[in-house]
Structure formats: structure tokens, C-alpha cells
Design a protein around this motif. Structure first.
Motif, short mmCIF file in Angstrom:
data_model
loop_
_atom_site.label_atom_id
_atom_site.label_comp_id
_atom_site.label_asym_id
_atom_site.label_seq_id
_atom_site.Cartn_x
_atom_site.Cartn_y
_atom_site.Cartn_z
N ASP A 261 8.52 -0.71 2.07
CA ASP A 261 7.74 -1.84 1.56
C ASP A 261 6.59 -2.22 2.48
O ASP A 261 5.60 -2.80 2.04
CB ASP A 261 8.65 -3.06 1.37
CG ASP A 261 9.63 -2.85 0.22
OD1 ASP A 261 9.44 -1.87 -0.52
OD2 ASP A 261 10.59 -3.64 0.08
N SER A 262 6.74 -1.90 3.76
CA SER A 262 5.68 -2.27 4.70
C SER A 262 4.43 -1.43 4.50
O SER A 262 3.35 -1.79 4.95
CB SER A 262 6.18 -2.08 6.13
OG SER A 262 6.23 -0.69 6.43
N GLY A 263 4.58 -0.29 3.84
CA GLY A 263 3.43 0.59 3.65
C GLY A 263 3.06 1.37 4.90
O GLY A 263 1.98 1.94 4.98
N LEU A 264 3.99 1.42 5.87
CA LEU A 264 3.69 2.14 7.11
C LEU A 264 3.47 3.63 6.83
O LEU A 264 4.28 4.26 6.14
CB LEU A 264 4.86 1.97 8.10
CG LEU A 264 4.77 2.75 9.41
CD1 LEU A 264 3.61 2.24 10.27
CD2 LEU A 264 6.08 2.66 10.18
N VAL A 265 2.37 4.16 7.35
CA VAL A 265 2.15 5.60 7.25
C VAL A 265 2.01 6.17 8.65
O VAL A 265 1.71 5.45 9.59
CB VAL A 265 0.89 5.96 6.41
CG1 VAL A 265 0.99 5.38 5.00
CG2 VAL A 265 -0.36 5.47 7.10
N GLY A 266 2.25 7.46 8.77
CA GLY A 266 2.28 8.12 10.07
C GLY A 266 0.96 7.98 10.81
O GLY A 266 -0.11 8.09 10.23
N ARG A 267 1.08 7.73 12.11
CA ARG A 267 -0.12 7.51 12.93
C ARG A 267 -0.54 8.76 13.70
O ARG A 267 -1.42 8.69 14.53
CB ARG A 267 0.15 6.39 13.92
CG ARG A 267 0.63 5.08 13.31
CD ARG A 267 -0.48 4.40 12.53
NE ARG A 267 -0.16 2.98 12.33
CZ ARG A 267 -0.03 2.40 11.16
NH1 ARG A 267 -0.17 3.10 10.04
NH2 ARG A 267 0.23 1.12 11.07
N GLY A 268 0.14 9.86 13.47
CA GLY A 268 -0.20 11.06 14.23
C GLY A 268 -1.42 11.77 13.70
O GLY A 268 -1.98 12.63 14.36
N GLY A 269 -1.85 11.43 12.50
CA GLY A 269 -3.04 12.06 11.95
C GLY A 269 -2.92 12.39 10.48
O GLY A 269 -3.89 12.38 9.76
N ALA A 270 -1.68 12.67 10.02
CA ALA A 270 -1.54 13.11 8.64
C ALA A 270 -1.37 11.94 7.67
O ALA A 270 -1.53 12.11 6.47
CB ALA A 270 -0.36 14.06 8.50
N ALA A 271 -1.00 10.76 8.20
CA ALA A 271 -0.89 9.55 7.37
C ALA A 271 0.08 9.69 6.21
O ALA A 271 -0.19 9.25 5.10
CB ALA A 271 -2.28 9.11 6.87
N PHE A 272 1.22 10.31 6.48
CA PHE A 272 2.25 10.42 5.44
C PHE A 272 3.11 9.16 5.47
O PHE A 272 3.44 8.66 6.54
CB PHE A 272 3.12 11.66 5.69
CG PHE A 272 4.07 11.96 4.56
CD1 PHE A 272 3.64 12.64 3.45
CD2 PHE A 272 5.39 11.52 4.60
CE1 PHE A 272 4.50 12.91 2.40
CE2 PHE A 272 6.25 11.77 3.56
CZ PHE A 272 5.81 12.46 2.45
N PRO A 273 3.48 8.62 4.29
CA PRO A 273 4.28 7.39 4.29
C PRO A 273 5.62 7.58 5.01
O PRO A 273 6.44 8.43 4.63
CB PRO A 273 4.50 7.11 2.80
CG PRO A 273 3.38 7.83 2.10
CD PRO A 273 3.08 9.04 2.94
N THR A 274 5.81 6.77 6.05
CA THR A 274 7.01 6.92 6.89
C THR A 274 8.28 6.65 6.09
O THR A 274 9.28 7.36 6.22
CB THR A 274 6.90 5.96 8.07
OG1 THR A 274 5.65 6.19 8.72
CG2 THR A 274 8.03 6.16 9.06
N GLY A 275 8.24 5.61 5.26
CA GLY A 275 9.43 5.25 4.50
C GLY A 275 9.88 6.38 3.59
O GLY A 275 11.08 6.64 3.44
N ARG A 276 8.93 7.08 3.00
CA ARG A 276 9.31 8.17 2.10
C ARG A 276 9.95 9.31 2.87
O ARG A 276 10.90 9.96 2.42
CB ARG A 276 8.08 8.66 1.33
CG ARG A 276 7.90 7.86 0.04
CD ARG A 276 6.68 8.24 -0.74
NE ARG A 276 6.51 9.66 -0.94
CZ ARG A 276 5.31 10.23 -1.12
NH1 ARG A 276 4.22 9.48 -1.11
NH2 ARG A 276 5.22 11.51 -1.32
#
Lengths: 629, 290
Positions: A261-276
């Protein structure tokens, strides 16, 4: 497997270094003294081979003690771990921090990468060459060391019973203000050449890289500079471990829900949704699950993860524990790049302290959840930051990326479902749990939620790691860093795999969607300001050289394409261009397209990005640009 | 003759290749589907007896919905997949990959390389005369086979055949990194000091001729190698009771090379040193009658 060894024997020192990691050899089969008894049984099979993942730590042990890995030492490591010598040789030669030839115990790694280059690394390189001779055994040019706020920088690694590391920076060439080594100032450092400061000084605290340190309103950098990074009590006094308590209250599925729900996405470069990612891994029926924290931060110009690990190490320990709990992992691997000795030291201290206080181990916080963290050190390979290459590296193989599919959440580390997250991604999780997903998502924009760390370097007054909410403009960020020095020529966003932004585009909002709209990328958060004094063609050549050096060599488009890209750029940068400039530009485009389309992993796929943007957006190598000033 | 082993029935999946409907058994690769559709996709690192490393990238195809191109040899076929084998992107990448390979590696003994270079309009010379290559002298360190790494495209097939996929000897591995990566024994030692058991299974799978029988290497050097004049006779190895199939390559009534049928269900193209190299007694070549 029928291993064949050479006759080379390890020295007593090498043997001791390996035994310190692996324990004494249990029998003659593993390289111990041969006894009658050994002839009556054979050792082999899976049991003998299942410690392959200790190959990299064992190689480190030898390299740390002796400075290089001899034939005898490699043989002994192979006997101890039942690894074929040819494979171990392939692994050892993969990493740039290892040497298989004799060399001095102390090696100086002089950063010649982008951020240092923008601050005079070329002069430093010349100065060092003047003082120490041509690069080779005692010093070598190095890819980005992640010391960009202290550019131009260098790192000395010294092997011995207690391996030592020293950091230099800024080495301030031709800057009288930086001071020169006084007479007798540096006994163990080589005498500095004029203008290059090789005095060994105590390393400044981590918060020196955070100009905002201590300010209110910070989320990720809140504790950096406020707490003693060694003190678990300090961390708890500043709100530490409240998030883990909250996680236990929510339960694993509840944590995953919050992160989704937070919408957090990966910060390493690829920006994949962490929750998923977490949801997918948590739901896999096969066990065990593994957590890997990717701290192999090697994108040129990136140093945010180092600052977190050095300034607030317990935050990462807690965040990894929460991630492990949410995804059903009982073991987490923290893979830190080999060029970060202080981060390694602080993280291992923090892990040990957390373990001794029951915050890691069989019964975390008395909640009946078992979780522990194993720290692994990289050995100088950018590619090991790729999410599947990191698995191969941990497992004791060459750090070559694997083909996807299968994805890590299906088959990752040791072939098991694995969650792999960047340091910055993970340290976003405790604030999400404490504030609630809704409050967290209120920061930033709809498409990019939360706070973001940017590594600002190059031609700015105060380089460092800055925390701003997503949506701040590039102009805001450069303003925070004290504005640019000199006339701005371009900003490199996202590092070597990123793209250049023109001075007229500083109002771009720093969000994933905002940068995408102008054909750039946030990547790992690199913001490298380049002023007019910087030779852009030289920067492009360095980017090309970086990818050529760091390509693992597995697939043809990247292995040969990065070489051809560098060759073409080299021809183009010579003036007058010796060949057909238009032809070389077309060649770059064609090779670049094939690297992007046909490479196995992100390294090859992005190796042409920055060069392409410099040609298309900055007009580098266009006829007008080429005329000498 | 050998019996064809029965396999459990597999579900068929339907997909589209270049607009054509094809059905392949579950577990098949995109390459299998392309073959079923009658498409000829170039491959180098793919071998019929090995799981490919998909390192050469010459077989890439466009899969709808995928950001990058997919290696046909390794990507599993999925129901409803839409594959384009001759799209502009796929052809472009194949052309460039061939250019990159041919400009850095000697492909003179790679079957079909010249044909593909022509078909895709690849111009390896466009990188100029200064373009870096992997040129190096051949390694001749034993009497049985030669390693000419100037012809090596690093397909990993020899490493896989030597190691975990077939022989379990692990005499060679990839060493170094990037363009400097090479297939090597430990410390680049000669094969005679390595774990090599001279099964020659690496030679069997090498797609470029970088690994070749010493007899072939010497005949090529002398200009005597003439494949059209050779006959191939498949027989059974007489050394032990396993009954491996040998294919004897004969030129001028002399055995010049031994291979093994890849479709043999027992050996899958693999032999041991005796079957592979122990043929001298047949033609009684010795020091006396040299």
C-alpha cells in the motif's frame, strides 16, 4: 568429481588464514595431515561440496593476509571445499581486488571514475604516477570507490594479520589550501608528489557526507550524525526496533500489505514494486526462502548505501529482519562491496551486537521467529550488484548474471525463492510501518512515493547524500547542495547507466515518471553536476571504459559491444577525427541498439544509455561541438 | 539398433511464430517452436546434447510483451506466446552479434558462419583494422587435441561438457572477465598438468573448431584437410562392453577424427579417451611405419 591438485603447498600463513575461516581440516582428504585412518574412508558427495559458498570468503582470507593468492593457497582452498581448481581459478580471476600474482601487501586504488574525474582525478592520477611509478602492483586506477563527496579520492588496502584500509580524499591536486604532507607526516604512506595529498588522516565520520545531518524532517537519514553508529542503545533511544515490534503485531501478511500500500519501489535502479516482490516470494511453497540485501553499491557516483551502513547500521539490521519476517526467510545475506571496509566493519559490529541482545538469532525479540544475517564481502565487480549475479557470487561461482526467467522470487539464491533488495529500499520499510502506508504514500507523488536519497557530486558547493521527497526538482536539489560551481554544462542522472540532462531542464521533477518523460532515469540516485571545465568526451570515454572493464564477458553483445563502443568513442574523441565521424556515430547506434536488445542483463542493456544521451541531447561529437575552444 | 526411449505424454501448447500457429510439447523451447514452424534460426552456443548457456545471443527473437529480445534456445515456450523471428529488431541484433563475433574471433572453421554473415548483411570489417581481437597462438600441449582460442566465442559448451553436464572432470573453466575472459585450466597450466582425461567431449561440442583433433589441426595446417573427400562410418567401439557408437571420419583410407552420434540414447555423443582417440591400432600407425 575427481579432483586433481598440483603439488604446490600453501605456506603456514596461507594455511592459517584459510583455517581461520573454515576451521581446521578434519582429515587428510581436506588438506590436513594424512593419517592411516584417512585411507580407510573416502570423503565426497554433496556433504563435501555443500560449502562452496565459502569459496569467496576463503579467497578473501588469503588475499587479506598475504595480499595475493598463490597456487598453493588456491589449491589448499580447493581441497578444503572440494572445489575443482580450474573453477576456483575462474572465480578468483573474476574479481579485480584479488591478484594471482605476487604484489606488495599495500595497494593504492586511485579513483579515476566520473565523480572524481569531475574534480580533477586525472591530475591526481598523474601525480600518483609521478610519485609511485606507472600503475601496476603498488597502485592502480580504480572504478568509483563510492567516496564521491570527498572526490578526488583513493583507497589503500593493506594485507596483513590485521588487514588495514586507509581512505584519502579529497586529494586536491594543485590546491595549496589542501595542505601538503609535512616532513615526516606520513611514515607508512608513500611520499606525496607535489599537489597530491597522500597523508593518511583519520577518516571523517559518516555524517560528513550528509550536509543535512541533524536537520528535522529527515526520514531515512534521521539518525545519521545523531547516534553513535556502534551503539545499539543509541539506536533504540532514537526509535529503533519500534518498527520490528510493529511488524510482529501486524504479522507477515500485514507487513507485506503495508509495503504494497505504501507504493514503495526498489531504489537500486529498476524501480520494481517492493511489495509485489515480497508477496510473490512469501507465497512460494518451497522452502527455505532467502533474503539478500544488495549493498554492492558500485554504480559510479553512488554512495548513499555506504552512508546508511556507516552512519545508521542498526537501521539496516532491523529492516532486514522485518523483510525476512514478512517473506518467510530465516537467513539473510548482506552483500557489501569490497571497497567499503568501514561499512563492513560497522555492519558486522551491528549484526553481532543485535545477535547478542536477542534481536537476531533463534528467537528474535522473544517472538519465536528465527532470523540471522550473514555478511558477505564482494571483491571488486560491479556486475555482482545485478540481482542474479549476486547469487552466483554468494554461492561461490563467478558473478555472472543468470537468465530470467526464472526470477529470483521463484529460483534465486541456492535455487530457492529469494527476495533481493537494495539497502535504501529496505531502510524505507521501518518508516512505512511506523507511519503507516497511507502517511508514507502521502510523501512524494502518486507514481513515486516516499523520500528519496540522492548522491550529489561533481561541480557543486556541498557534495553529499541528500534526502528529499520525490517530486522535488533537480534545481531544488542542486540548490540544497549549495548550487553549482562554475557554469553548468550538464547533469548526469543515474550514473554510468543513466542519462545526461541539459542545464535548461533543471526543473524536471525528480520522480520515476518525471525523469522518464524527458528521456532520463533516476537510476540509483546519482546526480553528477558537470561544469564547462570538464571534457565531456573524456567523461564518455570513461563511461565506455567502465562498462568494458566491468562486463562479465558472458554474452557477446556486451562482451564485444562494450569494446567496440569504447573504440568508436576513442576515434571520435581524437580531433580531427581520423575516420568517418558519421560512420562511427552510426556504428555506436547500431551496436548500442543490439546491446540494449540482446544482452543478458541490465549492464549490457544500459551500457549505451549515457553515451546515447550525450550524443543526442548534449550534441557531443556534433560538428559544432567538436571545434577546439 | 538403439531403441527410442518412450517419454511420458506431454501436453501440447499453442503459440504463434511469425503469424503461424504452432503446437509444441510443454517444456519445449522457443527454438523448438521455431523449428516446428520451419524457421531456420542461427545458433552457436546451443547444442543438442547440452543445456545452453545462451551466451552467444545469435538466436534472439522478438517475443511480444517482452522489453528485450529473448534467446530462442533457452526461453521456454508458453501458451499464447507470439514470437517474431525475422522482425527488424531481431534481425538487427543478429547482424550486430555476427559482426561483433566475426570482428573479434576467427570464424573460418565455424560451420555456416559465412552463410549467416551473408544472409544478415553483416560487415565485420566496419570496426576498422584496429579493432581488438582475441587472436593468440594455438595451444598445442598434447598429442590428442589442440585448443585454438583465437577461434573461441566463449559459448561455455566445452566447460559444461567437461564439468557438470557430462564428464564431471572440471578441467577447464572460464577465467578472467569481460573481453579478457578465456577458457582456461587453473593458472593456465598445460592440459597435461590439468585434470583433463582426454575424453574429447569438449571437442565434440565445440561449435567453431577452436577445439580440434591434433590430426585435423595438423592436416589443416598442411592444407590437406578436405572434408568433402571424407567418409563417415558409424560403428561400435570395441574397447569395452558399453557399446558406444563411434563415427569414424576417414580421408584417404585413414581415420582422421572420431565423433559420436548425438542421438545415441546411452552416450549422447560422449566417449572416453579410448573410443575418441584410441584408433591408431586400426591403421597401425607407429614410429616404425610412420
Amino acid at each position: 568429481m575427481d579432483l586433481r591438485f598440483r603439488d604446490a603447498e600453501p605456506s603456514a600463513e596461507e594455511r592459517a588464514a584459510v583455517d581461520a575461516v573454515l576451521g581446521p581440516p578434519p582429515s587428510g582428504w581436506e588438506g590436513g595431515a594424512r593419517t592411516e585412518e584417512d585411507l580407510r574412508f573416502a570423503s565426497g558427495g554433496h556433504e563435501a561440496r555443500d560449502r562452496r559458498d565459502l569459496l569467496l570468503p576463503a579467497l578473501h582470507a588469503v588475499n587479506d593476509r598475504i595480499g595475493w593468492i598463490s597456487q598453493g593457497a588456491l589449491d589448499y582452498v580447493c581441497r578444503r571445499l572440494t572445489v575443482p581448481p580450474a573453477e576456483a581459478y575462474g572465480v578468483a580471476t573474476f574479481y579485480s581486488l584479488f591478484s594471482l600474482k605476487p604484489r606488495p601487501t599495500r595497494v593504492l586504488h586511485v579513483c579515476t571514475d566520473l565523480a572524481c574525474r569531475a574534480r580533477g582525478a586525472e591530475a591526481v592520477r598523474r601525480g600518483v604516477a609521478e610519485a609511485l611509478g606507472p600503475p601496476g602492483a603498488s597502485w592502480r586506477p580504480s572504478p568509483c570507490l563510492g567516496l564521491c563527496e570527498r572526490a578526488p579520492a583513493a583507497l589503500a588496502l593493506e594485507a596483513g594479520e590485521v588487514p588495514k584500509a586507509a581512505v584519502y580524499g579529497p586529494m586536491a591536486p594543485d590546491r595549496e589550501a589542501a595542505g601538503r604532507p609535512g616532513p615526516g607526516a606520513a611514515d607508512d604512506a608513500p611520499a606525496g608528489p607535489p599537489g597530491v595529498d597522500l597523508t593518511e588522516r583519520p577518516e571523517p565520520p559518516a555524517e560528513h557526507a550528509v550536509p543535512q545531518a541533524g536537520r528535522d524532517g529527515l526520514v531515512l537519514l534521521r539518525r545519521v550524525g545523531r547516534v553513535d553508529p556502534a551503539s545499539l542503545d543509541d539506536y533504540r533511544a532514537e526509535g529503533g526496533y519500534a518498527a520490528l515490534r510493529r511488524a510482529f503485531a501486524l504479522g507477515p501478511a500485514g507487513v507485506v500489505r503495508e509495503v504494497l500500500d505504501s507504493g514503495l519501489v526498489g531504489r537500486g535502479g529498476a524501480a520494481f514494486p517492493t511489495g509485489r516482490k515480497w508477496e510473490a516470494a512469501a507465497g512460494r511453497p518451497d522452502h527455505p526462502h532467502y533474503l539478500v540485501c544488495n549493498a554492492d553499491e558500485s554504480e559510479p557516483g553512488t554512495f548513499k548505501d555506504r552512508v546508511i551502513m556507516e552512519g545508521d547500521p542498526y537501521a539496516l539490521v532491523e529492516a532486514m529482519t522485518i523483510a525476512g519476517y514478512a517473506t518467510g526467510c530465516h537467513r539473510g545475506y548482506l552483500y557489501i562491496r569490497g571497497e567499503y571496509p568501514r561499512a563492513v566493519r560497522r555492519m558486522s559490529h551491528a549484526i553481532a551486537a543485535a545477535r547478542s541482545r536477542g534481536l537476531l538469532g533463534d528467537d528474535v525479540m522473544g517472538q519465536g521467529y528465527a532470523f540471522d544475517i550473514e555478511l558477505r564481502r564482494g571483491a571488486g565487480a560491479y556486475i555482482c550488484g545485478e540481482e542474479t549475479a549476486i547469487f552466483n557470487s554468494i554461492e561461490g561461482y563467478r558473478g555472472e548474471p543468470r537468465s530470467k526467467p526464472p526470477f529470483p522470487v521463484e529460483k534465486g539464491l541456492f535455487g530457492k525463492p529469494t527476495v533481493v533488495n537494495n539497502v535504501e529500499t529496505l531502510v524505507n520499510v521501518p518508516p512505512i510501518l511506523l507511519a503507516g502506508a497511507g502517511a508514507y504514500a502521502a510523501t512524494g507523488t502518486a507514481g513515486s512515493t516516499g523520500p528519496k536519497l540522492f548522491c550529489v557530486s561533481g561541480a557543486v558547493a556541498r557534495p553529499g547524500v541528500y534526502e528529499v521527497p520525490f517530486g522535488a526538482t533537480l534545481r531544488d536539489l542542486l540548490g540544497l547542495a549549495g548550487g553549482t560551481t562554475g557554469t553548468l554544462r550538464a547533469v548526469l542522472l543515474g550514473g554510468a547507466a543513466g542519462a545526461f540532462v541539459r542545464p535548461g531542464e533543471l526543473d524536471v521533477p525528480l520522480t520515476f515518471e518525471g525523469t522518464r518523460a524527458i528521456g532520463a532515469t533516476l537510476g540509483s540516485g546519482v546526480v553528477l553536476a558537470l561544469d564547462e571545465s570538464v571534457d565531456l568526451a573524456g567523461i564518455l570515454l570513461r563511461i565506455a571504459g567502465f562498462f568494458r572493464d566491468e562486463s562479465c564477458g558472458q554474452c557477446v553483445p556486451c562482451r564485444v559491444g562494450t569494446v567496440r563502443q569504447e573504440e568508436a568513442l576513442h576515434r571520435l574523441s581524437l580531433r580531427p577525427a581520423p575516420g568517418d565521424a558519421a560512420g562511427d556515430l552510426a556504428l555506436l547506434r547500431e551496436v548500442g541498439q543490439a546491446m540494449r536488445d540482446a544482452s543478458i542483463c541490465g549492464l549490457g542493456q544500459t551500457a549505451w544509455n549515457a553515451v546515447e544521451s550525450a550524443i543526442d541531447r548534449l550534441g557531443v561529437f556534433s560538428p559544432r561541438e567538436g571545434s577546439p575552444a | 539398433m538403439s531403441a527410442v526411449p518412450l517419454q511420458p505424454p506431454r501436453r501440447l501448447i499453442e503459440m504463434t511464430v511469425d503469424g503461424q500457429e504452432v503446437r509444441v510439447p510443454e517444456g519445449a523451447t522457443v527454438l523448438d517452436a521455431c523449428a516446428a514452424a520451419g524457421k531456420d534460426i542461427p545458433t552457436l552456443c546451443h547444442g543438442d546434447t547440452l543445456t545452453p548457456k545462451n551466451a552467444c545471443r545469435v538466436c534472439v527473437v522478438e517475443v511480444e510483451g517482452s522489453r528485450t529480445l529473448a534467446p530462442a534456445c533457452s526461453r521456454r515456450a508458453e501458451p499464447g506466446m507470439v514470437v517474431g523471428t525475422a522482425t527488424e529488431r531481431a534481425r538487427h541484433s543478429r547482424k550486430v552479434v555476427l559482426e561483433l563475433l566475426a570482428s573479434s574471433t576467427d570464424l573460418s572453421t565455424t560451420p555456416r558462419a559465412a552463410e549467416w554473415i551473408g544472409e544478415y548483411g553483416a560487415r565485420p570489417d566496419r570496426f576498422g583494422p584496429e579493432a581488438a581481437t582475441v587472436a593468440q597462438p594455438p595451444k598445442v600441449d598434447n598429442d590428442l587435441y589442440v585448443r585454438d582460442y583465437a577461434k573461441c566465442i566463449l559459448c561455455y559448451k566445452c566447460v559444461d561438457a567437461c564439468g557438470e553436464q557430462w564428464q564431471n572432470t572440471f578441467a577447464i573453466a572460464v577465467a578472467g572477465r569481460g573481453f579478457d575472459a578465456v577458457i582456461s585450466t587453473e593458472h593456465d597450466a598445460p592440459l597435461t598438468d590439468s585434470a583433463c582425461v582426454y575424453c574429447g567431449n569438449c571437442v565434440e561440442v565445440c561449435p567453431t573448431g577452436a577445439l580440434s583433433f591434433k590430426s585435423e589441426f595438423d592436416m589443416r595446417a598442411a592444407g590437406e584437410w578436405d572434408e568433402p573427400r571424407q567418409t563417415q562410418t558409424t560403428t561400435i567401439c570395441s574397447y569395452c562392453g558399453v557399446g558406444c557408437n563411434l563415427t569414424l571420419h576417414v580421408q584417404d583410407n585413414r581415420i582422421v577424427k572420431v565423433s559420436s552420434p548425438h542421438d545415441n540414447p546411452v552416450t549422447r555423443g560422449n566417449l572416453c579417451i579410448k573410443g575418441r582417440f584410441g584408433y591408431q591400432h586400426v591403421q597401425n600407425v607407429g614410429p616404425s611405419d610412420g
